[in-house]
Design an enzyme around this catalytic site. Structure first.
Site, PDB file in Angstrom:
ATOM      1  N   THR A 159     -12.101  85.276   7.514  1.00 25.55           N
ATOM      2  CA  THR A 159     -13.004  85.884   8.508  1.00 25.55           C
ATOM      3  C   THR A 159     -12.393  87.116   9.150  1.00 25.55           C
ATOM      4  O   THR A 159     -13.082  88.115   9.378  1.00 25.55           O
ATOM      5  CB  THR A 159     -13.334  84.854   9.615  1.00 25.55           C
ATOM      6  OG1 THR A 159     -14.076  83.800   9.026  1.00 25.55           O
ATOM      7  CG2 THR A 159     -14.145  85.464  10.734  1.00 25.55           C
ATOM      8  N   SER A 174     -11.158  81.596   2.442  1.00 27.10           N
ATOM      9  CA  SER A 174     -10.127  80.600   2.107  1.00 27.10           C
ATOM     10  C   SER A 174     -10.702  79.348   1.450  1.00 27.10           C
ATOM     11  O   SER A 174      -9.956  78.511   0.946  1.00 27.10           O
ATOM     12  CB  SER A 174      -9.283  80.244   3.330  1.00 27.10           C
ATOM     13  OG  SER A 174      -9.982  79.415   4.216  1.00 27.10           O
ATOM     14  N   THR A 196      -9.492  80.644   8.077  1.00 31.19           N
ATOM     15  CA  THR A 196      -9.088  79.469   8.862  1.00 31.19           C
ATOM     16  C   THR A 196      -9.403  78.140   8.165  1.00 31.19           C
ATOM     17  O   THR A 196      -8.759  77.138   8.431  1.00 31.19           O
ATOM     18  CB  THR A 196      -9.791  79.464  10.244  1.00 31.19           C
ATOM     19  OG1 THR A 196     -11.202  79.411  10.044  1.00 31.19           O
ATOM     20  CG2 THR A 196      -9.410  80.682  11.063  1.00 31.19           C
ATOM     21  N   ASP A 197     -10.394  78.158   7.267  1.00 32.85           N
ATOM     22  CA  ASP A 197     -10.881  76.876   6.738  1.00 32.85           C
ATOM     23  C   ASP A 197      -9.801  76.063   6.020  1.00 32.85           C
ATOM     24  O   ASP A 197      -9.760  74.844   6.158  1.00 32.85           O
ATOM     25  CB  ASP A 197     -12.078  77.112   5.798  1.00 32.85           C
ATOM     26  CG  ASP A 197     -13.315  77.554   6.571  1.00 32.85           C
ATOM     27  OD1 ASP A 197     -13.339  77.371   7.801  1.00 32.85           O
ATOM     28  OD2 ASP A 197     -14.253  78.089   5.945  1.00 32.85           O
TER      29      ASP A 197
END
Ligand code: ASP
Length: 332
Positions: A13, A55, A86-87
């Site tokens: 992101t 990710s 972040t995932d």
């Protein structure tokens, strides 16, 4: 003299822009850096654009690529900052903790919940804080820097899908906080004069989350396909008595599969010996237990240790040998 930091871009992101198909990573590491010009006062930065991925698409192959990028550039830099979605960042942080053990130099992962080009974004703060951490003298090894928290790479978990405070340190304190750009460090991570690099991962590692009423077929299917299976059971841990799961798991473990019992509850870890639903598994030396380890670390540790272990005994020994404080509860 200013520290030299290698900034590795992988997407996420933080590097995303609006497209017709939804947010998509498009900004390179150089472009990200242009949003935090004051970093130049702190350190000299070189950029390496390794991937441009959400990710969701990052996996073991990319973990090996990141570890290799660190290894190939290790002598030339004082620290590393990796921007990442972040995932799956917690998985990558865990994997890098095993692929680059005992690093005296910091390897900091960061990302954001909102793209760096948005007005209301956490990107710039997280990025600036990450460079601050990568330049901190007593910072070693792999960590995630996010929303003012510095979390050991083996202890991170994404706990919020939207809030800026997206990560927590599970069963272990934050090793530092960053307040108003200043690093307040509580724990000095372990390190050696030289890091230990690994270049291999076993990808046949699976994870099953139990639901009430689940039958044994799902476990049987996964045990047939994987070299190692992690089972997230309920509470402190156990398996239903009624559906042949105990027998299935014990037989698979005795036949050489690696089976790790853990819990789907985020905090405080497993303790299989407490209930009669778990005690037989706790007493079965062929079955392993994750205790206070995160599922992300258990997955990455199994992938890392399987190519290195020649026997179930070695698997057991390596699994319970702490790496970067990934496990605090060690069975007798
Ligand atoms: N889907 C994005 C990713 O993991 C989410 C993020 O970065 O926050 O790449």
């Amino acid at each position: 003299m200013k520290k030299r930091i290698l900034f590795i871009g992988t997407g996420g992101t933080i590097a995303s822009e609006l497209s017709q198909g939804g947010l998509l990573p498009g900004l390179g590491a150089d472009a990200l850096l242009s949003y935090v010009p004051d970093v130049a006062e702190l350190c000299e930065v070189e950029c390496l654009q390794l991937y441009e991925l959400d990710s969701t698409d990052i996996g073991p192959r990319h973990w090996l690529g990141m570890a290799r990028a660190v290894e190939d550039n290790y002598g030339r830099f004082d620290g590393f900052v990796i921007s990442h979605g972040t995932d799956t960042m917690a998985y990558t942080a865990a994997a890098l903790s095993y692929l680059v053990r005992f690093s005296p130099k910091p390897i900091v992962l960061t990302g954001a919940q909102k793209p760096i080009g948005f007005d209301a974004t956490d990107s710039r703060t997280n990025l600036r804080d990450s460079f601050e951490c990568a330049c901190t003298r007593d910072m070693h090894g792999v960590a995630i820097v996010f929303n003012g928290r510095v979390i050991l790479g083996t202890r991170a978990c994404k706990t919020h899908t939207k809030s800026f405070d997206a990560f927590a340190s599970i069963n272990y304190p934050n090793i530092a906080d960053v307040r108003d750009g200043r690093v307040i460090q509580y724990i000095v991570p372990e390190f050696l004069p030289n890091p230990l690099f690994s270049r291999e991962l076993e990808t046949r590692v699976g994870l099953v989350k139990l639901i009430p009423g689940a039958g044994a077929e799902q476990l049987e299917f996964m045990l047939g396909r994987c070299r190692a299976l992690i089972i997230e059971s309920f509470g402190v841990g156990g398996l239903p008595h009624s559906r042949g799961m105990h027998e299935l798991v014990s037989a698979a473990a005795r036949a050489g599969k690696t089976v790790v019992m853990t819990t789907q509850v985020q905090n405080e870890g497993s303790d299989l010996a407490v209930y009669a639903t778990g005690r037989p598994l706790a007493e079965d030396s062929a079955v392993l237990e994750a205790y206070d380890m995160t599922t992300e670390s258990a997955v990455a540790k199994l992938m890392w240790l399987l190519p290195r272990a020649c026997s179930p005994e070695e698997v057991r020994e390596l699994f319970y040998a702490p790496v970067s404080h990934d496990i605090l509860t060690i069975p007798q």
